[in-house]
Design an enzyme around this catalytic site. Structure first.
Site, PDB file in Angstrom:
ATOM      1  N   LYS A  52      -4.249   0.244  -1.123  1.00 40.54           N
ATOM      2  CA  LYS A  52      -3.861  -1.166  -0.930  1.00 40.54           C
ATOM      3  C   LYS A  52      -5.106  -2.055  -0.919  1.00 40.54           C
ATOM      4  O   LYS A  52      -5.127  -3.118  -1.552  1.00 40.54           O
ATOM      5  CB  LYS A  52      -3.072  -1.320   0.388  1.00 40.54           C
ATOM      6  N   GLN A  96       0.130  -0.086   9.149  1.00 44.15           N
ATOM      7  CA  GLN A  96       0.561   1.107   8.415  1.00 44.15           C
ATOM      8  C   GLN A  96       1.363   2.037   9.326  1.00 44.15           C
ATOM      9  O   GLN A  96       0.954   2.317  10.459  1.00 44.15           O
ATOM     10  CB  GLN A  96      -0.670   1.837   7.836  1.00 44.15           C
ATOM     11  N   ASP A 119       5.038  -6.930   4.810  1.00 49.35           N
ATOM     12  CA  ASP A 119       5.834  -5.709   4.619  1.00 49.35           C
ATOM     13  C   ASP A 119       7.332  -6.025   4.683  1.00 49.35           C
ATOM     14  O   ASP A 119       8.151  -5.206   4.267  1.00 49.35           O
ATOM     15  CB  ASP A 119       5.526  -4.704   5.738  1.00 49.35           C
TER      16      ASP A 119
HETATM   17  N1  GUN Z   1       4.249   3.781   5.539  1.00 48.57           N
HETATM   18  C1  GUN Z   1       4.914   4.217   4.442  1.00 48.57           C
HETATM   19  N2  GUN Z   1       5.283   3.169   3.669  1.00 48.57           N
HETATM   20  C2  GUN Z   1       4.842   2.065   4.285  1.00 48.57           C
HETATM   21  C3  GUN Z   1       4.895   0.678   3.973  1.00 48.57           C
HETATM   22  O1  GUN Z   1       5.462   0.228   2.967  1.00 48.57           O
HETATM   23  N3  GUN Z   1       4.316  -0.156   4.866  1.00 48.57           N
HETATM   24  C4  GUN Z   1       3.718   0.291   5.993  1.00 48.57           C
HETATM   25  N4  GUN Z   1       3.177  -0.610   6.816  1.00 48.57           N
HETATM   26  N5  GUN Z   1       3.640   1.560   6.317  1.00 48.57           N
HETATM   27  C5  GUN Z   1       4.198   2.439   5.459  1.00 48.57           C
END
Ligand code: GUN
Length: 292
Positions: A52, A96, A119
């Site tokens: 990311k 995350q 998110d």
């Molecule tokens: N863990 C797995 N997928 C995601 C996501 O799309 N966002 C976040 N914050 N954590 C994750």
């Protein structure tokens, strides 16, 4: 059979975002700024967050990685969240998941300012999405919608069976595909682990979205000729013959299902890469929405 190429499409979306950011820079505007909070050292989470941050750099966003120790308290994490909520140089941020067991995930997600919740996990964003108001849509369902739209997959009046009812994928995609608009107007059935006679349902589907997390669950006998198959599964399966010690498997037995499908997403290279592109898109939207 047409492959829904998420790698290619996500690169296209990144290029579009990069162009928009260049325009912002040339007009002397502040570029979008995304922060990611990572607690602990979970292998998959480290990989995702790294990816990311690198993608932010690629499109010209500012990015900040806040890496906290596994044993921090919930109170300290909440303080960090408050700081991010107040930070005027920041357009959006993600925490995350999964978080360590001693931290209440729900409490953390509720503390995120919905205006910075790129998110789209906060109930305010989920509610706004369901009511067809401007909202941050979670990256995975947003990515599925984009892929369907860009490949002009027919959804209008079609029967879509979503397998999985998670808050992050199954539930939101079922809502989005039933709404009016591009990649919408479908008749949606939500199936899950308690569904009886699942194969009878999937055999009636024009579109199947697999978001179950069970490797190679969907087999050719469960699919109608000419169906569209969206595979959201990304399970690490141990494999000693591979240098990493594992391979990534989707929820679809690709080789046999691809023989019957008209459109199908591969794993890897399907929905996975789309999620990062859509996180960037949400961050750009945050910059634009919060500026006005
Ligand atoms: N863990 C797995 N997928 C995601 C996501 O799309 N966002 C976040 N914050 N954590 C994750």
């Amino acid at each position: 059979m047409i492959l829904l190429d998420g790698k290619h499409t996500s690169n296209q979306i990144k290029e579009e975002i990069k162009d928009t950011v260049s325009g912002m820079k040339s007009r002397g505007e502040r570029v979008p700024h995304l922060a990611a909070v990572l607690v602990g050292n979970d292998g998959a989470s480290l990989t995702y967050v790294g990816s990311k941050v690198r993608s932010c750099e690629y499109v010209g966003f500012d990015s900040t990685l806040i890496h906290l120790e596994e044993n921090i308290t919930e109170a300290v994490l909440l303080k960090q969240i408050e700081k991010l909520n107040q930070d005027k140089t920041l357009d959006g941020y993600i925490v995350q998941l999964p978080l360590p067991k001693h931290i209440d995930e729900e409490k953390i997600l509720l503390a995120i300012d919905p205006k910075k919740d790129v998110d789209g996990f906060h109930p305010a964003n989920f509610g706004r999405m369901a009511l067809e108001l401007d909202a941050f849509i979670p990256a995975t369902p947003f990515g599925i919608m984009q892929l369907l739209e860009r490949y002009k997959v027919p959804t209008n009046g079609k029967h879509c069976v979503v397998v999985g009812r998670s808050h992050i994928v199954g539930r939101p995609i079922s809502i989005l595909m039933s709404q009016k608009g591009p990649a919408g107007n479908a008749t949606v059935t939500v199936a899950h682990s308690r569904t009886e006679q699942l194969a009878e349902l999937t055999r009636q589907a024009d579109i199947i979205v697999m978001a179950l997390g069970i490797p190679e669950y969907l087999t050719a006998d469960m699919v109608k000729e000419g169906a569209t198959i969206i595979d959201v599964g990304i399970t690490r399966v141990a494999d000693d013959s591979h240098p990493k010690g594992y391979v990534i498997k989707g929820d679809v037995k690709f080789d046999e299902v691809a023989q019957k499908a008209h459109f199908i997403t591969p794993v890897p290279g399907g929905i996975g890469p789309m999620t990062i592109a859509m996180l960037l898109k949400n961050t750009l939207l945050a910059r634009q929405w919060n500026a006005s």
